[in-house]
Design a protein around this motif. Structure first.
Motif, mmCIF file in Angstrom:
data_model
loop_
_atom_site.group_PDB
_atom_site.id
_atom_site.type_symbol
_atom_site.label_atom_id
_atom_site.label_comp_id
_atom_site.label_asym_id
_atom_site.label_seq_id
_atom_site.Cartn_x
_atom_site.Cartn_y
_atom_site.Cartn_z
ATOM 1 N N ASN A 47 7.702 15.702 10.523
ATOM 2 C CA ASN A 47 7.611 14.302 10.934
ATOM 3 C C ASN A 47 6.328 13.652 10.427
ATOM 4 N N THR A 48 5.251 14.435 10.409
ATOM 5 C CA THR A 48 3.976 13.903 9.917
ATOM 6 C C THR A 48 4.074 13.546 8.441
ATOM 7 N N VAL A 49 4.606 14.456 7.640
ATOM 8 C CA VAL A 49 4.737 14.195 6.210
ATOM 9 C C VAL A 49 5.681 13.019 5.964
ATOM 10 N N ALA A 50 6.769 12.958 6.731
ATOM 11 C CA ALA A 50 7.697 11.838 6.579
ATOM 12 C C ALA A 50 7.005 10.505 6.876
ATOM 13 N N THR A 51 6.157 10.493 7.885
ATOM 14 C CA THR A 51 5.406 9.275 8.219
ATOM 15 C C THR A 51 4.437 8.919 7.105
ATOM 16 N N LEU A 52 3.737 9.916 6.593
ATOM 17 C CA LEU A 52 2.785 9.677 5.513
ATOM 18 C C LEU A 52 3.467 9.144 4.253
ATOM 19 N N LEU A 53 4.729 9.493 4.082
ATOM 20 C CA LEU A 53 5.482 9.067 2.909
ATOM 21 C C LEU A 53 6.248 7.765 3.146
ATOM 22 N N THR A 54 5.975 7.107 4.282
ATOM 23 C CA THR A 54 6.667 5.860 4.621
ATOM 24 C C THR A 54 5.642 4.769 4.889
ATOM 25 N N PRO A 55 5.116 4.148 3.854
ATOM 26 C CA PRO A 55 4.112 3.095 4.056
ATOM 27 C C PRO A 55 4.740 1.819 4.589
ATOM 28 N N ALA A 56 3.881 0.903 4.987
ATOM 29 C CA ALA A 56 4.352 -0.413 5.421
ATOM 30 C C ALA A 56 5.153 -1.061 4.303
ATOM 31 N N THR A 57 6.245 -1.728 4.674
ATOM 32 C CA THR A 57 7.119 -2.321 3.658
ATOM 33 C C THR A 57 6.629 -3.689 3.200
ATOM 34 N N THR A 58 5.713 -4.279 3.943
ATOM 35 C CA THR A 58 5.197 -5.599 3.589
ATOM 36 C C THR A 58 4.026 -5.459 2.624
ATOM 37 N N SER A 59 4.098 -6.158 1.517
ATOM 38 C CA SER A 59 2.995 -6.120 0.559
ATOM 39 C C SER A 59 1.769 -6.807 1.144
ATOM 40 N N PRO A 60 0.583 -6.319 0.839
ATOM 41 C CA PRO A 60 -0.628 -6.950 1.377
ATOM 42 C C PRO A 60 -0.828 -8.335 0.779
#
Length: 535
Positions: A47-60
Motif C-alpha cells: 500500500n505504501t509503494v502504491a501510494t508513492l506511485l500515485t501523485p496528485a492528479t492536478t498539475s501545479p
C-alpha cells in the motif's frame, strides 16, 4: 559498501517497521519527516509503494512574475501583471528571458520543498538528469517551462511516450540542434544522444554503429520551432524522404522514407519502436533507475538478479514505468541490509530534505514574493554544491550518476562538504532571513514531534533513526547524550526535569534557554557528522 548485495527482485518478506519505512521514504522523497513516516505506519509495504506511485492528479500552478523587468529590456513584459504567470507570454528579449529562467528555477525548488508523498518530484528530477538540457543554452523560458511540464506529466507514465515527446520538444530541438536538422544538412547531434544517452547507452551490449547515428539523424530531419506559438512543427520540405537503413544491431531494419505531412511523427515512432525492440534498451533504462534509487555499482550479480528481470517487467508492461518501480521498491534487493546508507545525498536531497525533515516554515502560499525569495536562496545553495537545477553540466547530466569509478562520491570534496555543513549550521543557528521571514529550524517544535523527548536516550535515538541510515554505537550515543543533552551531568533525570519544566512553564527563561540551546547543539552536532551525508 564493498559490493552490491546478491539479493534479487523477489518480493521483500522481512520486517516492515519504522526503519524500513524510513529507508523507503528517504529514497523516494527528498527527506522523510516524522509526519511522513507516521502517515505510512498503518499501511503495508504494498500500500505504501502504491501510494508513492500515485501523485496528485492536478498539475501545479505555473511560475509567476515575481521579478522586476530589467531596465535593459527592449521588449519589457509590462503586459504581465505581478503574481500572474508568464509561461504563455512569448517574449524573445534576452533580459526578460534571463529573469524568467531564474523564476522557473525558484518555482521548481518550491515544488520540491512542498512535494506530496509520491515519487513525482524525484522522478521529475531523474528525467531532467536523463534527458538533460541546459536553460542557459535553450534560453527561451517558455520552451524551458514546457519541457519541464512534459517531463513532469510523463514522469511516472510510459517511456515510449516520453521518448517520442522529448524528441520533438522545442527545448530539446534547440539544445541538440534538431531545429537545424534538414535533408540538405543533416545534424547528427540528437540522433547520437538519443541512442548513446537516452535509450540504449554505451555499455558492452550496445552495438549500434556510426551509420545508425547517421540514419537516425535523417529520420529526424524536418522539425523546426515557432517561438510565437511556443511549439514545434514538421516541415516536409526540410525532411529526408529517402529510406533509412539500420545495422544488424537493429535487425537490419529499414525505416521507409515518407513525404506526407505526418511523415515526421510516423518515422520517429518507427525509430523509437526499433530502438526499444533491442534487448539492451530496457536494460539500460533499468540501470539508470537502479543507480538513481539504489546504488551506483552494477556488477554481474546485480545485472543477473535485478537488471535483467526488471527489464523483462519493463518490456512485458509495454514500457510503463510504474510496474518497474513497483517491483524494484518492493524487492528483497531494495531492503537488503547493505543498501541503506550506501548513497551520498545529492545536493537537492541534502538541502530540500533538511527543510522537509525539520518542517522549516515558509510564508503562506499566497505570499509568492517572499516564497520565491527563499526558494531562490535554496537554488543558490545547491548550485554552489554542484547541482544547478535546470543546468546540468552537459547533455550527460550530473557526473554522479555515470562517471566511473567515483559516481556519488563526486558530490563531496574539500570544497563542497564545508558548504553543506555551513548550510545545516545556518538553519540550526541563525537561519536565513528574506524580507522579514526567517527560514530556520525550530528546535523545540522538532523535538515535540518525536516519540518521547523527555527521555534523553529516546530523544537521541529518535533523532539518529530519523536523520541517519547508519546507526551510531552505544558508546557514541552515550557520549553525545552526556556531553550535549546532560551538559556533563550523570543522571538522565537532569534532562527529563528540564524538559518537563520547559513544557509546563516555557516562560521560565533560564530553563527554556538551556533546553533549546542543548537541542540546538545536538542537531548541529548530528548534522555535521559524516553519517548525515548518507541515505
Amino acid at each position: 559498501m564493498a559490493a552490491p548485495p546478491t539479493s534479487g527482485l523477489s518480493p521483500y518478506t522481512g520486517p516492515w517497521t519504522e526503519n524500513e519505512i524510513t529507508h523507503l521514504l528517504k529514497r523516494c522523497l527528498f527527506g522523510a519527516s516524522t509526519a511522513d513516516i507516521a502517515f505510512f505506519k498503518s499501511k503495508t509495504l504494498a500500500n505504501t509503494v502504491a501510494t508513492l506511485l500515485t501523485p496528485a492528479t492536478t498539475s501545479p500552478p505555473p511560475p509567476v512574475k515575481e521579478y522586476t523587468t530589467p531596465s535593459t529590456a527592449l521588449s519589457p513584459d509590462n503586459n504581465i501583471a505581478a503574481g500572474t504567470t508568464w509561461v504563455n507570454d512569448p517574449n524573445n528579449d534576452g533580459s526578460v528571458d534571463s529573469v524568467r529562467r531564474a523564476s522557473f528555477k525558484k518555482w521548481w525548488m518550491g515544488l520540491m520543498v512542498n512535494q506530496d508523498r509520491s515519487l513525482l518530484e524525484k522522478m521529475t528530477l531523474f528525467w531532467h538528469n536523463h534527458f538533460s538540457t541546459e536553460t542557459n543554452t535553450v534560453a527561451n523560458s517558455q520552451y524551458i517551462y514546457k519541457h519541464h511540464a512534459m517531463l513532469r506529466t510523463n514522469a511516472l507514465g510510459n517511456f515510449r511516450t516520453l521518448a517520442l515527446q522529448v524528441t520533438t520538444d522545442p527545448a530539446m530541438l534547440v539544445y541538440l540542434n534538431g531545429q537545424y536538422n534538414t535533408a540538405a544538412a543533416p545534424d547528427e547531434n540528437y540522433g547520437r544522444e538519443l541512442q548513446e544517452l537516452f535509450t540504449v547507452g554505451k555499455g558492452p551490449g550496445s552495438l549500434y554503429t556510426e551509420d545508425d547515428v547517421k540514419a537516425a539523424a535523417r529520420v529526424l530531419t524536418g522539425w523546426q520551432n515557432n517561438s510565437t506559438t511556443i511549439s514545434s512543427s514538421f516541415n516536409v520540405k526540410r525532411h529526408d524522404t529517402t529510406d533509412k537503413q539500420f545495422s544488424a544491431f537493429y535487425n537490419n531494419t529499414v525505416i521507409k522514407g515518407l513525404s506526407t505531412s505526418t511523415a515526421g511523427q510516423t518515422e520517429i515512432a518507427a525509430l523509437i519502436d526499433m530502438i526499444l525492440a533491442t534487448d539492451e534498451s530496457p536494460k539500460y533504462i533499468c540501470r539508470c533507475l537502479y543507480r538513481w534509487f539504489i546504488y551506483y555499482d552494477i556488477d554481474d550479480t546485480v545485472e543477473t538478479n535485478v537488471i535483467t528481470p526488471l527489464a523483462a517487467v519493463f518490456r512485458a508492461n509495454n514500457f510503463e514505468l510504474i510496474p518497474v518501480l513497483s517491483a524494484l521498491l518492493q524487492s528483497q534487493h531494495f531492503f537488503d541490509t547493505l543498501i541503506p546508507g550506501s548513497q551520498i545525498k545529492s545536493p537537492v536531497d541534502f538541502v530540500v530534505g533538511l527543510c522537509r525533515e525539520f518542517n522549516c516554515s515558509f510564508p503562506a502560499a499566497g505570499d509568492y514574493a517572499d516564497n520565491y525569495g527563499l526558494w531562490n536562496w535554496l537554488v543558490g545553495i545547491i548550485t554552489n554544491m554542484a547541482q544547478n537545477i535546470g543546468d546540468p553540466p552537459n547533455v550527460s547530466g550530473w557526473p554522479a550518476y555515470y562517471q566511473e569509478p567515483d559516481y556519488y562520491e563526486l558530490w563531496l570534496n574539500s570544497d563542497i562538504l564545508p558548504k553543506r555543513n555551513q548550510y545545516s549550521d545556518t538553519l540550526v543557528l541563525t537561519g536565513y532571513t528574506y524580507n522579514g521571514h526567517t527560514l530556520k529550524i525550530d528546535w523545540g517544535a522538532f523535538a515535540k514531534t518525536l516519540s518521547n523527548p523527555s527521555d534523553p536516550n529516546q530523544l537521541l535515538l529518535d533523532c539518529i533513526n530519523l536523520l541517519f541510515r547508519i546507526p551510531l554505537s552505544d558508546d557514541a550515543r552515550t557520549t553525545i547524550k552526556t556531553d550535549i543533552l546532560l551538559g556533563g551531568q550523570i543522571n538522565d533525570t537532569y534532562w527529563t526535569t528540564a524538559w518537563s519544566d520547559y513544557i509546563s512553564n516555557p516562560a521560565d527563561t533560564a530553563n527554556t534557554t538551556t533546553v533549546l540551546g542543548r537541542l540546538r547543539d545536538l542537531l548541529k552536532y548530528l548534522m555535521d557528522l559524516s553519517e548525515y551525508q548518507l541515505i
